[in-house]
Design an enzyme around this catalytic site. Structure first.
Site, PDB file in Angstrom:
ATOM      1  N   CYS A 141       0.925  -1.726  -0.383  1.00  0.00           N
ATOM      2  CA  CYS A 141      -0.138   0.024  -0.304  1.00  0.00           C
ATOM      3  C   CYS A 141       0.761   1.444   0.068  1.00  0.00           C
ATOM      4  O   CYS A 141       0.122   2.213  -0.266  1.00  0.00           O
ATOM      5  CB  CYS A 141      -1.167  -0.072   0.911  1.00  0.00           C
ATOM      6  N   HIS A 150      -3.856   7.133   2.541  1.00  0.00           N
ATOM      7  CA  HIS A 150      -3.849   5.482   2.526  1.00  0.00           C
ATOM      8  C   HIS A 150      -5.387   5.470   2.205  1.00  0.00           C
ATOM      9  O   HIS A 150      -5.478   5.321   3.483  1.00  0.00           O
ATOM     10  CB  HIS A 150      -3.282   4.824   3.008  1.00  0.00           C
ATOM     11  N   ASN A 182     -10.336   0.027   0.219  1.00  0.00           N
ATOM     12  CA  ASN A 182      -8.620  -0.551  -0.847  1.00  0.00           C
ATOM     13  C   ASN A 182      -8.498  -0.890  -1.585  1.00  0.00           C
ATOM     14  O   ASN A 182      -8.530  -1.297  -1.832  1.00  0.00           O
ATOM     15  CB  ASN A 182      -8.608  -1.154   1.332  1.00  0.00           C
TER      16      ASN A 182
HETATM   17  O1  UT7 Z   1      -3.867  -1.688   3.124  1.00  0.00           O
HETATM   18  C1  UT7 Z   1      -3.970  -1.141   5.510  1.00  0.00           C
HETATM   19  C2  UT7 Z   1      -4.273  -3.427   5.241  1.00  0.00           C
HETATM   20  N1  UT7 Z   1      -5.414  -3.418   6.415  1.00  0.00           N
HETATM   21  C3  UT7 Z   1      -5.906  -2.742   7.054  1.00  0.00           C
HETATM   22  O2  UT7 Z   1      -5.651  -1.050   7.332  1.00  0.00           O
HETATM   23  C4  UT7 Z   1      -6.898  -2.749   8.358  1.00  0.00           C
HETATM   24  C5  UT7 Z   1      -6.998  -2.770   9.357  1.00  0.00           C
HETATM   25  N2  UT7 Z   1      -7.640  -3.251  10.571  1.00  0.00           N
HETATM   26  C6  UT7 Z   1      -8.917  -3.101  10.451  1.00  0.00           C
HETATM   27  O3  UT7 Z   1      -9.722  -2.130   9.586  1.00  0.00           O
HETATM   28  C7  UT7 Z   1      -9.694  -4.114  11.075  1.00  0.00           C
HETATM   29  O4  UT7 Z   1      -9.535  -4.376  12.113  1.00  0.00           O
HETATM   30  C8  UT7 Z   1     -10.618  -4.426  10.031  1.00  0.00           C
HETATM   31  C9  UT7 Z   1     -12.068  -4.041   9.962  1.00  0.00           C
HETATM   32  C10 UT7 Z   1     -10.447  -5.545   9.570  1.00  0.00           C
HETATM   33  C11 UT7 Z   1     -11.554  -5.757  11.294  1.00  0.00           C
HETATM   34  O5  UT7 Z   1     -12.415  -4.504  12.001  1.00  0.00           O
HETATM   35  P1  UT7 Z   1     -12.798  -5.898  13.580  1.00  0.00           P
HETATM   36  O6  UT7 Z   1     -12.708  -4.287  14.547  1.00  0.00           O
HETATM   37  O7  UT7 Z   1     -10.514  -5.584  14.392  1.00  0.00           O
HETATM   38  O8  UT7 Z   1     -13.081  -6.945  13.596  1.00  0.00           O
HETATM   39  P2  UT7 Z   1     -12.823  -8.480  13.861  1.00  0.00           P
HETATM   40  O9  UT7 Z   1     -11.884  -8.990  12.735  1.00  0.00           O
HETATM   41  O10 UT7 Z   1     -11.934  -8.494  15.506  1.00  0.00           O
HETATM   42  O11 UT7 Z   1     -14.016  -8.878  14.027  1.00  0.00           O
HETATM   43  C12 UT7 Z   1     -15.088  -8.747  14.554  1.00  0.00           C
HETATM   44  C13 UT7 Z   1     -16.385  -9.730  14.563  1.00  0.00           C
HETATM   45  C14 UT7 Z   1     -15.841 -11.273  14.418  1.00  0.00           C
HETATM   46  O12 UT7 Z   1     -17.045 -11.798  14.768  1.00  0.00           O
HETATM   47  P3  UT7 Z   1     -16.495 -12.678  16.222  1.00  0.00           P
HETATM   48  O13 UT7 Z   1     -15.844 -13.164  16.778  1.00  0.00           O
HETATM   49  O14 UT7 Z   1     -16.908 -10.870  17.022  1.00  0.00           O
HETATM   50  O15 UT7 Z   1     -18.287 -13.023  16.583  1.00  0.00           O
HETATM   51  C15 UT7 Z   1     -15.632 -11.478  12.410  1.00  0.00           C
HETATM   52  O16 UT7 Z   1     -15.837 -12.986  12.677  1.00  0.00           O
HETATM   53  O17 UT7 Z   1     -16.556  -9.584  12.970  1.00  0.00           O
HETATM   54  C16 UT7 Z   1     -16.607 -10.732  12.367  1.00  0.00           C
HETATM   55  N3  UT7 Z   1     -16.836 -10.535  11.032  1.00  0.00           N
HETATM   56  C17 UT7 Z   1     -17.584 -10.302  10.475  1.00  0.00           C
HETATM   57  N4  UT7 Z   1     -18.771 -10.232  10.270  1.00  0.00           N
HETATM   58  C18 UT7 Z   1     -19.798  -9.506   9.145  1.00  0.00           C
HETATM   59  C19 UT7 Z   1     -15.385 -10.253  10.091  1.00  0.00           C
HETATM   60  N5  UT7 Z   1     -15.637  -9.771   8.845  1.00  0.00           N
HETATM   61  C20 UT7 Z   1     -16.910  -9.463   8.772  1.00  0.00           C
HETATM   62  C21 UT7 Z   1     -17.435  -9.043   8.215  1.00  0.00           C
HETATM   63  N6  UT7 Z   1     -18.512  -8.772   7.603  1.00  0.00           N
HETATM   64  N7  UT7 Z   1     -17.472  -8.887   6.764  1.00  0.00           N
END
Ligand code: UT7
Length: 321
Positions: A111, A248, A278
């Protein structure tokens, strides 16, 4: 002698996929995606390729700059999703636009790819080696996503952005910073290369992008403000002197956190992630092109740019428009 951005261009694939569209093919929802990331829709490539979008973005940037192909000395494409191992996407752009004199190569800094390309071009221009460079960030991330992993595939999109930079007697790029931390490479990785060596009998399954989202989040909200402070100070400016922060486009919450840490209004942080998602290396140049075409950028304005992501890598710059 300054490195001036004299033109921008971008290209997005025709097909738009909304969060609701995704919720019809996987267990997700518009509510989850938009509240966690700010993303509402993204463009995904069907007939487009990384090279075809790059060529279109390059032509638009050259037209915007009023530069012809024979004036271009250097082409650099930041990408992790070039169409081939070789030739480089930059060489394909060179052939398509007819920049016969140019030197062309790709850089892989995920990125941060466009920002690394900008900084490399700046150094060549300042050394007096080249005068005019075409720099791009271009990705077809949809082809390297794991579409069974809803926590990553909903975040990304496809597209290309370009800028023409030229060594001018007026000021342009005022400062830059870049860094890498290879010890954290596993936090955001894509290892889908097969080994065809007959002496090495591996039958590894193809692996697509996997990401520890929370680790990337923690990295971004500390590395980006630190890098921005560095470049703003190196430019002899204060945070208040910056007219826009073009970051970004990974997640609205990262951008809000950076704004808060810098104590700057979110209004100074233009957004494209709502309609693009992204797009890794392409995020910053596409955003810059949107700002340019909306007439937001006036001569003399100070713009802070920053990219961050896989590697891990980060890079920032302050430019005077
Ligand atoms: O270019 C650089 C690249 N990356 C980034 O900048 C990513 C930086 N990170 C983030 O933006 C966040 O960490 C995410 C948006 C990727 C994830 O958000 P989060 O608040 O950290 O969510 P999480 O991974 O802790 O997941 C929370 C819940 C989980 O369910 P449980 O275990 O709490 O029941 C996941 O299974 O959300 C669930 N989940 C979803 N639910 C619906 C994960 N993905 C999805 C989805 N739809 N697409």
């Amino acid at each position: 002698m300054g490195t001036k951005i004299i033109g921008t261009g971008s290209c997005l694939p025709k097909t738009v996929v909304t969060n609701d569209d995704l919720s019809r093919i996987m267990d997700t929802s518009d509510e989850w995606i938009s509240s966690r990331t700010g993303i509402r829709e993204r463009h995904l490539a069907k007939e487009e390729t990384t090279a075809s979008m790059s060529v279109e973005a390059a032509k638009r940037a050259m037209e915007n700059a009023g530069v012809t192909a024979d004036e271009i000395d250097l082409i650099i494409v930041g990408t992790v999703s070039a169409d081939h191992v070789t030739p480089a996407c930059a060489c394909e752009v060179q052939a398509a636009v007819g920049a016969d004199r140019a030197v062309a190569f790709d850089v892989n800094a995920a990125c941060s790819g466009f920002m690394f390309a900008l900084n490399i071009a700046h150094v060549y221009l300042q050394a007096g080696i080249y005068r005019t460079a075409l720099i791009l960030g271009a990705e077809t991330l949809s082809k390297i996503m794991d579409w069974d992993d809803r926590s990553t595939c909903v975040l990304f999109g496809d597209g290309a952005g370009a800028a023409v930079v030229r060594a001018e007697s007026i000021s342009g790029l005022l400062s830059f910073d870049q860094g890498s931390d290879g010890t954290k490479g596993g936090v955001l990785a894509c290892t889908n290369r097969t080994n065809n060596n007959p002496l090495v009998k591996t039958s590894r399954e193809l692996e697509y992008v996997h990401m520890d989202g929370q680790e990337v989040y923690k990295f971004a909200v500390t590395a980006v403000p630190a890098s921005l402070h560095k470049v703003i100070e190196a430019a002899g400016l204060t945070v208040e002197d910056i007219d826009y922060f073009a970051l970004h486009q990974a997640n609205i919450r990262i951008i809000q956190s950076v704004a808060k840490r810098l104590k700057v209004s979110e209004d100074k942080f233009p957004i494209s992630l709502d309609h693009c998602g992204n797009i890794s290396a392409a995020s910053v140049p596409i955003l810059l092109d949107e700002m340019n075409r909306k007439g937001m950028l006036k001569p003399g304005m100070k713009i802070a740019l920053s990219g961050f992501g896989g590697g891990l890598t980060w890079a920032s710059a302050v430019v005077e428009w």
